[in-house]
Design a protein around this motif. Sequence first.
Motif, PDB file in Angstrom:
ATOM      1  N   TYR A 246     -32.310  63.076 -54.429  1.00 13.66           N
ATOM      2  CA  TYR A 246     -32.445  61.528 -54.213  1.00 13.66           C
ATOM      3  C   TYR A 246     -32.887  60.680 -55.390  1.00 13.66           C
ATOM      4  CZ  TYR A 246     -34.542  57.241 -52.088  1.00 13.66           C
ATOM      5  OH  TYR A 246     -34.851  55.924 -51.672  1.00 13.66           O
ATOM      6  N   ILE A 247     -31.984  59.833 -55.627  1.00 14.06           N
ATOM      7  CA  ILE A 247     -32.632  58.861 -56.749  1.00 14.06           C
ATOM      8  C   ILE A 247     -32.501  57.350 -56.096  1.00 14.06           C
ATOM      9  CG2 ILE A 247     -31.299  57.805 -58.773  1.00 14.06           C
ATOM     10  CD1 ILE A 247     -29.563  60.314 -59.229  1.00 14.06           C
ATOM     11  N   ALA A 248     -33.837  56.969 -56.664  1.00 12.24           N
ATOM     12  CA  ALA A 248     -34.094  55.622 -56.312  1.00 12.24           C
ATOM     13  C   ALA A 248     -34.115  54.643 -57.576  1.00 12.24           C
ATOM     14  CB  ALA A 248     -35.709  55.443 -55.719  1.00 12.24           C
ATOM     15  N   TRP A 249     -32.993  53.850 -57.610  1.00 13.93           N
ATOM     16  CA  TRP A 249     -32.775  52.911 -58.712  1.00 13.93           C
ATOM     17  C   TRP A 249     -32.937  51.595 -58.699  1.00 13.93           C
ATOM     18  CZ3 TRP A 249     -30.289  53.692 -63.510  1.00 13.93           C
ATOM     19  CH2 TRP A 249     -29.760  52.574 -64.100  1.00 13.93           C
ATOM     20  N   CYS A 250     -33.925  51.176 -59.870  1.00 13.84           N
ATOM     21  CA  CYS A 250     -34.199  49.599 -59.459  1.00 13.84           C
ATOM     22  C   CYS A 250     -34.084  49.293 -61.062  1.00 13.84           C
ATOM     23  CB  CYS A 250     -35.710  49.422 -59.255  1.00 13.84           C
ATOM     24  SG  CYS A 250     -36.029  47.781 -59.293  1.00 13.84           S
ATOM     25  N   GLY A 251     -32.798  48.682 -61.201  1.00 15.54           N
ATOM     26  CA  GLY A 251     -32.479  48.383 -62.736  1.00 15.54           C
ATOM     27  C   GLY A 251     -33.455  47.498 -63.630  1.00 15.54           C
ATOM     28  N   GLU A 252     -33.317  47.746 -64.741  1.00 17.21           N
ATOM     29  CA  GLU A 252     -34.454  46.726 -65.469  1.00 17.21           C
ATOM     30  C   GLU A 252     -34.065  45.378 -65.481  1.00 17.21           C
ATOM     31  OE1 GLU A 252     -33.809  48.571 -69.447  1.00 17.21           O
ATOM     32  OE2 GLU A 252     -35.420  50.168 -68.972  1.00 17.21           O
ATOM     33  N   GLY A 253     -33.124  45.107 -64.888  1.00 19.04           N
ATOM     34  CA  GLY A 253     -32.633  43.464 -64.822  1.00 19.04           C
ATOM     35  C   GLY A 253     -32.848  43.090 -63.468  1.00 19.04           C
ATOM     36  N   VAL A 254     -33.419  43.942 -62.500  1.00 18.36           N
ATOM     37  CA  VAL A 254     -33.680  43.345 -61.188  1.00 18.36           C
ATOM     38  C   VAL A 254     -34.907  42.429 -61.087  1.00 18.36           C
ATOM     39  CG1 VAL A 254     -34.191  44.100 -58.600  1.00 18.36           C
ATOM     40  CG2 VAL A 254     -32.800  45.354 -60.149  1.00 18.36           C
ATOM     41  N   THR A 255     -34.913  41.442 -60.290  1.00 18.27           N
ATOM     42  CA  THR A 255     -36.097  40.304 -60.297  1.00 18.27           C
ATOM     43  C   THR A 255     -36.376  39.948 -58.975  1.00 18.27           C
ATOM     44  OG1 THR A 255     -34.769  38.434 -60.856  1.00 18.27           O
ATOM     45  CG2 THR A 255     -35.676  39.803 -62.439  1.00 18.27           C
ATOM     46  N   GLY A 256     -37.184  39.300 -58.629  1.00 19.26           N
ATOM     47  CA  GLY A 256     -37.374  38.606 -57.288  1.00 19.26           C
ATOM     48  C   GLY A 256     -37.735  39.274 -56.276  1.00 19.26           C
ATOM     49  N   ILE A 257     -37.018  39.005 -55.144  1.00 19.20           N
ATOM     50  CA  ILE A 257     -37.411  39.435 -53.855  1.00 19.20           C
ATOM     51  C   ILE A 257     -36.897  40.977 -53.895  1.00 19.20           C
ATOM     52  CG2 ILE A 257     -36.519  39.567 -51.289  1.00 19.20           C
ATOM     53  CD1 ILE A 257     -38.445  37.380 -52.061  1.00 19.20           C
ATOM     54  N   GLN A 258     -35.677  41.435 -54.397  1.00 19.06           N
ATOM     55  CA  GLN A 258     -35.144  42.675 -54.431  1.00 19.06           C
ATOM     56  C   GLN A 258     -36.187  43.430 -55.199  1.00 19.06           C
ATOM     57  OE1 GLN A 258     -31.296  43.145 -55.878  1.00 19.06           O
ATOM     58  NE2 GLN A 258     -30.402  42.067 -54.216  1.00 19.06           N
ATOM     59  N   LYS A 259     -36.823  43.156 -56.383  1.00 20.81           N
ATOM     60  CA  LYS A 259     -37.790  43.851 -56.931  1.00 20.81           C
ATOM     61  C   LYS A 259     -38.851  44.039 -56.371  1.00 20.81           C
ATOM     62  CE  LYS A 259     -39.833  44.309 -61.385  1.00 20.81           C
ATOM     63  NZ  LYS A 259     -40.009  43.464 -62.822  1.00 20.81           N
ATOM     64  N   GLY A 260     -39.342  43.091 -55.457  1.00 28.88           N
ATOM     65  CA  GLY A 260     -40.650  43.264 -54.479  1.00 28.88           C
ATOM     66  C   GLY A 260     -40.392  44.120 -53.278  1.00 28.88           C
ATOM     67  N   ASN A 261     -39.314  43.975 -53.018  1.00 29.03           N
ATOM     68  CA  ASN A 261     -39.027  44.792 -51.882  1.00 29.03           C
ATOM     69  C   ASN A 261     -38.497  46.422 -52.174  1.00 29.03           C
ATOM     70  OD1 ASN A 261     -39.133  42.946 -49.843  1.00 29.03           O
ATOM     71  ND2 ASN A 261     -36.897  42.364 -49.905  1.00 29.03           N
TER      72      ASN A 261
ATOM     73  N   ILE B 210     -44.618  41.148 -61.679  1.00 33.39           N
ATOM     74  CA  ILE B 210     -44.604  40.167 -60.873  1.00 33.39           C
ATOM     75  C   ILE B 210     -45.601  38.912 -60.842  1.00 33.39           C
ATOM     76  CG2 ILE B 210     -44.356  39.867 -58.235  1.00 33.39           C
ATOM     77  CD1 ILE B 210     -43.129  42.336 -57.846  1.00 33.39           C
ATOM     78  N   GLN B 211     -46.838  39.428 -61.153  1.00 34.80           N
ATOM     79  CA  GLN B 211     -47.762  38.697 -61.252  1.00 34.80           C
ATOM     80  C   GLN B 211     -47.847  37.675 -62.374  1.00 34.80           C
ATOM     81  OE1 GLN B 211     -50.139  37.953 -58.947  1.00 34.80           O
ATOM     82  NE2 GLN B 211     -51.212  36.347 -60.251  1.00 34.80           N
ATOM     83  N   GLN B 212     -47.401  38.165 -63.597  1.00 32.91           N
ATOM     84  CA  GLN B 212     -47.105  37.391 -64.669  1.00 32.91           C
ATOM     85  C   GLN B 212     -45.781  36.509 -64.422  1.00 32.91           C
ATOM     86  OE1 GLN B 212     -46.099  40.436 -67.609  1.00 32.91           O
ATOM     87  NE2 GLN B 212     -48.309  41.116 -67.918  1.00 32.91           N
ATOM     88  N   GLU B 213     -44.849  36.711 -63.769  1.00 34.58           N
ATOM     89  CA  GLU B 213     -43.800  35.892 -63.578  1.00 34.58           C
ATOM     90  C   GLU B 213     -44.186  34.665 -62.716  1.00 34.58           C
ATOM     91  OE1 GLU B 213     -40.831  38.545 -61.660  1.00 34.58           O
ATOM     92  OE2 GLU B 213     -40.176  39.374 -63.541  1.00 34.58           O
ATOM     93  N   LYS B 214     -44.921  35.148 -61.659  1.00 33.24           N
ATOM     94  CA  LYS B 214     -45.729  33.929 -60.874  1.00 33.24           C
ATOM     95  C   LYS B 214     -46.513  32.988 -61.689  1.00 33.24           C
ATOM     96  CE  LYS B 214     -45.731  36.567 -56.474  1.00 33.24           C
ATOM     97  NZ  LYS B 214     -46.889  37.060 -55.589  1.00 33.24           N
ATOM     98  N   GLU B 215     -47.337  33.623 -62.504  1.00 36.11           N
ATOM     99  CA  GLU B 215     -48.171  32.805 -63.325  1.00 36.11           C
ATOM    100  C   GLU B 215     -47.320  31.702 -64.357  1.00 36.11           C
ATOM    101  OE1 GLU B 215     -50.869  35.403 -65.421  1.00 36.11           O
ATOM    102  OE2 GLU B 215     -52.008  35.714 -63.428  1.00 36.11           O
ATOM    103  N   ALA B 216     -46.335  32.285 -64.860  1.00 36.88           N
ATOM    104  CA  ALA B 216     -45.604  31.475 -65.659  1.00 36.88           C
ATOM    105  C   ALA B 216     -44.843  30.547 -65.056  1.00 36.88           C
ATOM    106  CB  ALA B 216     -44.319  32.350 -66.495  1.00 36.88           C
ATOM    107  N   LEU B 217     -44.347  30.717 -63.737  1.00 31.34           N
ATOM    108  CA  LEU B 217     -43.757  29.857 -63.064  1.00 31.34           C
ATOM    109  C   LEU B 217     -44.707  28.790 -62.692  1.00 31.34           C
ATOM    110  CD1 LEU B 217     -41.102  28.903 -61.630  1.00 31.34           C
ATOM    111  CD2 LEU B 217     -41.659  30.453 -59.629  1.00 31.34           C
ATOM    112  N   GLN B 218     -45.882  29.149 -62.379  1.00 29.35           N
ATOM    113  CA  GLN B 218     -46.782  28.242 -61.792  1.00 29.35           C
ATOM    114  C   GLN B 218     -47.227  27.171 -63.155  1.00 29.35           C
ATOM    115  OE1 GLN B 218     -48.946  27.563 -59.043  1.00 29.35           O
ATOM    116  NE2 GLN B 218     -48.913  25.827 -60.094  1.00 29.35           N
TER     117      GLN B 218
END
Length: 289
Positions: free
Chosen positions: A77-92, A188-196
């Motif tokens: 079983y392979i669970a793949w989260c590509g390096e370019g995935v961001t946002g909701i999909q990355k969080g889920n 994810i936390q860094q992305e939130k802080e940068a957006l803030q």
Amino acid sequence: MSRLNTSDNAVNKALDDVRNGTCDWAVFGYVPKSDCILRVVAAEKGGVEDLKEELNEGKVHFAYLAVESFKTRKFVYIAWCGEGVTGIQKGNFPNHAIDMANFIKKSRTIHVQVNARNEADVEEDDILERVKVAFGSNFDAGKAKQGISEGIKNVKEGKEIHTKAQQKTFKTAAQLAAEEEEVKRRKIQQEKEALQQQLNQEAKQQNAVIKNSDGNEDDGDGEEYGEEYEFIGKVKATQYYVNPDGEDDLAFRVGDVINVIYKDESGWWQGELNGKVGYFPSNFVEELK
């Protein structure tokens, strides 16, 4: 966060096809414009290299693969989260990876799980080696008789070595998964802080009213100023978000009406509720007209 939706009958069929040998692998992804509904991307005959062609670095994928190890069919079983995935999909992704594994295990077998971010994590030789280690197949098969290899006195001793190898493999996989989750959480936390920071700067430029002591507009050197947010819409909470991960997140309950300040393409929006401003996942709310 939302759970993975595996209700499509085609998903079940593709998994069964891999199990019964109709095909060698199946790759799954989200339905377009969805962050949780699963569909079949491809199900084919062939090896790991063929499977890798279906993995996109900007998407989340799940794959079920059959490999041959000493004339025995094993399942990966392979669970793949590509390096370019961001946002909701990355969080889920962490929860969805678990959901998919549990779904497969209901009526099928997973011998080895691989967590991958790029193609280097899905090398065929590495996968086969992990399968061998997990099942003690790295014994000298050419000299082995009934599972007993050179240097092993009896079947019992061979089983003990095999069990220890399994435990070591699973422990390492668990540690790697935990480390990956921590890296994801920090990013994810860094992305939130940068957006803030970006939003705070835009708010000061667009909405700050700076006045001097005479009540006239100042050129920016005045000591007194006021700041207010401009709301661009309202949304109503459809799910509970009462234990946010970050300090800058906005907690709410089902039914709460939130004033929207900013909508980011990642799926994390900024809003105001009862005087508090913070971030929240947009798939937890519905827009009010």
